[in-house]
Design a protein around this motif. Structure first.
Motif, PDB file in Angstrom:
ATOM      1  N   ASP A  81       0.794  -0.966   0.070  1.00 15.57           N
ATOM      2  CA  ASP A  81       0.243  -0.266  -0.103  1.00 15.57           C
ATOM      3  C   ASP A  81       0.938   0.634  -0.190  1.00 15.57           C
ATOM      4  OD1 ASP A  81      -1.833  -1.767  -0.173  1.00 15.57           O
ATOM      5  OD2 ASP A  81      -1.925  -1.750   1.784  1.00 15.57           O
ATOM      6  N   LYS A 138       1.975   1.878  -3.706  1.00 13.58           N
ATOM      7  CA  LYS A 138       1.763   2.643  -4.714  1.00 13.58           C
ATOM      8  C   LYS A 138       0.784   4.081  -4.274  1.00 13.58           C
ATOM      9  CE  LYS A 138      -3.835   1.724  -5.080  1.00 13.58           C
ATOM     10  NZ  LYS A 138      -4.654   1.492  -5.024  1.00 13.58           N
ATOM     11  N   ARG A 158      -3.995  -6.814  -7.978  1.00 13.94           N
ATOM     12  CA  ARG A 158      -5.444  -6.127  -6.252  1.00 13.94           C
ATOM     13  C   ARG A 158      -6.574  -6.082  -6.023  1.00 13.94           C
ATOM     14  NH1 ARG A 158      -3.107  -1.977  -1.888  1.00 13.94           N
ATOM     15  NH2 ARG A 158      -1.641  -1.762  -2.414  1.00 13.94           N
TER      16      ARG A 158
END
Length: 284
Positions: free
Chosen positions: A123, A126, A180
């Motif tokens: 995360d 990203k 994802r």
């Protein structure tokens, strides 16, 4: 009335960028020369190899490959489209453009896949990479030609560098999205069976993400093709060079022919890459 910003002078952003590029080109000149030599020789070698046989032999080979990868209809369409380009006397330019797009896409995907996988699993990564991708996709394509020239000089390698930077973001984005989107139940099931992160990634997440990843590669190829005319301004040649020459000489017919050739090449590559990302049972 003065248009200058009140109280303070202009922020020297352009000076900082110029100094940074000067430092980079000086510091990494050996690396960029090596990259330029390797990629330049690679492009020249592929163009020479594809130009050596008669065009009809290469066309049959491409048509057979398209038939195998994407089905009969795409194979026949590939043969018809490439025969038409040969008839328009644009075969050599088509080969040069195809090779440039092939190399640029290969480099872009080689960079994008690891970054996309990392973004799909982390995360934090990203969150860090998304603003950079937004910046890369918003920046006008012409701007990428500016750093390419001092790094690699005029020619196909500079065009490839600019094309890679311009076309890479979709492959990263859709790789992140594909990983994802894998159902959490399947990931949890692999954890329950004792799979390590490599087994989970390469046996569960990546196979299920292939259609989305291929969509990203498809978009990367289309963006690479959209750069061929712009890249012709710095010596890329190929079909973009034909368009650029027609603009300079005010020859709308020749420019339209080269534009149609780019569209045909884009359609062939688009149909083939779309079919690769689909299950075999959906291919025709």
């Amino acid at each position: 009335m003065s248009q200058d910003f009140p109280f303070v002078g202009k922020f020297p952003l352009s000076d900082y960028i110029d100094d940074g590029l000067d430092w980079l080109t000086t510091t990494f000149s050996g690396v960029t020369r090596a990259i330029s030599t390797v990629l330049g020789n690679g492009v020249e070698g592929v163009v020479t190899a594809l130009s050596f046989p008669p065009p009809w032999v290469v066309i049959l080979g491409f048509a057979a490959l398209a038939w195998y990868l994407a089905g009969r209809r795409v194979g026949i369409g590939t043969a018809a489209g490439l025969l038409f380009l040969w008839n328009l006397q644009l075969w050599q330019a088509t080969i040069e453009t195809f090779t440039l797009v092939l190399f640029a896409t290969a480099v872009a995907v080689a960079i994008a896949l690891p970054l996309g996988i990392l973004g799909g699993l982390s995360d934090r990564f990203k969150a860090a990479v998304m603003p950079v991708l937004d910046f890369m996709q918003t920046m006008p394509a012409f701007v990428y030609l500016i750093p390419a020239i001092p790094f690699f000089g005029l020619g196909q390698v500079s065009a490839m560098f600019a094309t890679v930077i311009f076309s890479m973001p979709p492959a990263i984005r859709l790789t992140i999205l594909g990983i994802r989107q894998v159902p959490k139940e399947l990931v949890e099931a692999s954890d329950a069976f004792g799979a390590n992160w490599r087994q989970k990634l390469f046996k569960v997440q990546m196979p299920l993400a292939v259609p989305t990843i291929m969509a990203g590669i498809n978009q990367t190829i289309m963006l690479a093709l959209s750069m061929v005319v712009i890249a012709a301004m710095i010596g890329a040649g190929g079909l973009g060079g034909e368009v650029w020459r027609a603009i300079q000489r005010l020859q709308p017919g020749n420019g339209f022919e080269a534009g149609i050739a780019i569209v045909i090449l884009a359609m062939i590559l688009d149909r083939v890459t779309q079919k690769i990302g689909q299950p075999k049972k959906k291919q025709q």
